[in-house]
Design a protein around this motif. Structure first.
Motif, PDB file in Angstrom:
ATOM      1  N   ALA A 254       0.839  -1.211   0.000  1.00 39.42           N
ATOM      2  CA  ALA A 254       0.000   0.000   0.000  1.00 39.42           C
ATOM      3  C   ALA A 254       0.861   1.243   0.000  1.00 39.42           C
ATOM      4  O   ALA A 254       0.554   2.236  -0.695  1.00 39.42           O
ATOM      5  N   VAL A 255       1.946   1.244   0.777  1.00 38.29           N
ATOM      6  CA  VAL A 255       2.838   2.404   0.817  1.00 38.29           C
ATOM      7  C   VAL A 255       3.433   2.670  -0.559  1.00 38.29           C
ATOM      8  O   VAL A 255       3.440   3.816  -1.073  1.00 38.29           O
ATOM      9  N   PHE A 256       3.940   1.600  -1.203  1.00 37.45           N
ATOM     10  CA  PHE A 256       4.532   1.790  -2.536  1.00 37.45           C
ATOM     11  C   PHE A 256       3.464   2.169  -3.563  1.00 37.45           C
ATOM     12  O   PHE A 256       3.728   2.862  -4.547  1.00 37.45           O
ATOM     13  N   GLN A 262       1.507   9.072  -6.628  1.00 37.48           N
ATOM     14  CA  GLN A 262       2.034  10.440  -6.558  1.00 37.48           C
ATOM     15  C   GLN A 262       2.979  10.715  -7.721  1.00 37.48           C
ATOM     16  O   GLN A 262       2.913  11.776  -8.371  1.00 37.48           O
ATOM     17  N   ARG A 263       3.908   9.799  -7.991  1.00 38.76           N
ATOM     18  CA  ARG A 263       4.878  10.019  -9.071  1.00 38.76           C
ATOM     19  C   ARG A 263       4.182   9.987 -10.443  1.00 38.76           C
ATOM     20  O   ARG A 263       4.582  10.706 -11.381  1.00 38.76           O
ATOM     21  N   ALA A 264       3.185   9.154 -10.553  1.00 41.31           N
ATOM     22  CA  ALA A 264       2.450   9.134 -11.835  1.00 41.31           C
ATOM     23  C   ALA A 264       1.760  10.474 -12.075  1.00 41.31           C
ATOM     24  O   ALA A 264       1.682  10.989 -13.220  1.00 41.31           O
ATOM     25  N   ALA A 284      11.183  10.183 -13.196  1.00 44.21           N
ATOM     26  CA  ALA A 284      10.080  10.007 -12.254  1.00 44.21           C
ATOM     27  C   ALA A 284       9.148   8.913 -12.736  1.00 44.21           C
ATOM     28  O   ALA A 284       8.600   8.126 -11.949  1.00 44.21           O
ATOM     29  N   ASN A 285       8.976   8.811 -14.051  1.00 41.29           N
ATOM     30  CA  ASN A 285       8.107   7.772 -14.614  1.00 41.29           C
ATOM     31  C   ASN A 285       8.695   6.380 -14.359  1.00 41.29           C
ATOM     32  O   ASN A 285       7.988   5.430 -14.008  1.00 41.29           O
ATOM     33  N   GLU A 286      10.044   6.295 -14.603  1.00 44.32           N
ATOM     34  CA  GLU A 286      10.702   4.997 -14.344  1.00 44.32           C
ATOM     35  C   GLU A 286      10.603   4.614 -12.868  1.00 44.32           C
ATOM     36  O   GLU A 286      10.372   3.455 -12.527  1.00 44.32           O
TER      37      GLU A 286
END
Length: 347
Positions: A254-256, A262-264, A284-286
């Motif tokens: 869940a954390v990941f 967020q990064r997406a 950031a996408n990678e």
């Protein structure tokens, strides 16, 4: 003296004197023995003349033992008579008379016989009576063994003073008594009571077996299928461990997942402009792809562990701990928009 009385007197003489009727011809003392006996005799004679009877008599007795002679025996009898040991002196005078007569010394034989007769009238006697003879009974007087048959009913000549009478027999408790004997002429009677049976060795008391301990009342989980002990169930324990690991994995996933979303969002905002995606947006996408993969793996593994744990708990059977666990449950589910875990319970 009648023959039977003479035989009895001879027996008492042998007992009291502690000697057999032997002559100096039977003994073969060495020259050293003769010298020792002569020295002891001279010392004993001198001490007796000085009135030191307690020292004189033992020396004369030892001289007689080393080299027996009629003269030494007569002096020993005189010493014992002066010491008050009338029975010992009487026995020694009788023996000296017999030895002197056999050696042809008539004067000494008559002297010893006369002194013995005078002492016989003043003897202290002990009469032993056995209330109930026991098989194999042995009677001792001052440590000297007597024949129970010959000793009983007859007046035994004894020295005045204290005497110890003992009786023993196989399988019986020993008996003893000290007797005070007054100077004669006197007669003291002692009755030996029936000997008590010896205390038999008590057989070892068999230890009573310990009463069986009541079986502990089985708890509900002890009777449950698959239970291995009163304290717990390995399968149930393993199920709870697997469930705990699964929950931890779901938490990590869940954390990941949150990081991925967020990064997406950041990538989508950076790449929507006229200039395209920057290098930072690409990285950031990678990173989002990586966190998404970790999240999926963690959540999947967590769900698998939770499912396995629930299955093991259910297979282990109902128990007190299981009943407590039923108050709280976890229900994992997978939907098109992702996975979820439902936590519920009742109180």
């Amino acid at each position: 003296m009648r023959p039977s009385r003479a035989r009895r007197a001879s027996a008492w003489l042998a007992l009291l004197s502690g000697m057999s009727f032997t002559s100096s011809l039977w003994a073969q003392p060495t020259p050293a023995d003769k010298a020792l006996a002569e020295g002891l005799f001279q010392d004993g004679k001198r001490l007796m003349d000085e009135g030191k009877l307690e020292e004189a008599c033992p020396k004369l007795a030892e001289s007689q033992r080393v080299d027996p002679t009629v003269g030494t025996l007569l002096n020993l009898a005189v010493c014992h008579e002066k010491e008050g040991k009338t029975a010992s002196a009487w026995a020694e005078f009788k023996e000296a008379s017999a030895l002197a007569a056999s050696a042809g010394q008539q004067d000494r034989a008559q002297f010893a016989a006369r002194r013995g007769s005078e002492l016989e009238a003043r003897l202290t006697r002990l009469v032993l009576e056995v209330a109930q003879p026991a098989p194999g009974m042995v009677i001792t007087l001052n440590g000297k063994e007597l024949s129970a048959t010959a000793a009983t009913g007859s007046g035994i000549p004894v020295d005045p003073g204290t005497a110890t009478v003992e009786a023993r027999a196989p399988g019986k408790q020993p008996w003893s008594q000290q007797v005070t004997l007054d100077p004669g002429p006197s007669t003291t009677r002692v009755t030996i009571p029936p000997l008590a049976d010896a205390a038999s060795s008590a057989p070892a008391t068999a230890l009573s077996p310990a009463p069986p301990q009541p079986a502990a009342q089985a708890r509900p989980e002890a009777a449950a299928p698959g239970a291995t002990g009163a304290g717990g169930n390995p399968m149930r324990t393993l199920g709870f461990v697997a469930g705990g690991v699964g929950l931890a994995g779901i938490g990590v996933g869940a954390v990941f997942g949150i990081l991925t979303m967020q990064r997406a969002g950041d990538v989508e905002a950076g790449c929507s402009g006229n200039f395209g995606c920057s290098r930072a947006d690409v990285e950031a996408n990678e990173s989002a792809l990586t966190t998404a993969m970790v999240s999926n793996i963690a959540i999947g593994a967590g769900l698998a562990c939770v499912g396995a744990g629930v299955a093991m708990v259910l297979m282990s059977g109902p128990s007190e701990k299981a009943a407590a666990a039923e108050r709280v449950w976890i229900a994992p589910s997978v939907a098109s928009d992702g996975g979820r875990v439902t936590l519920g319970g009742r109180w």
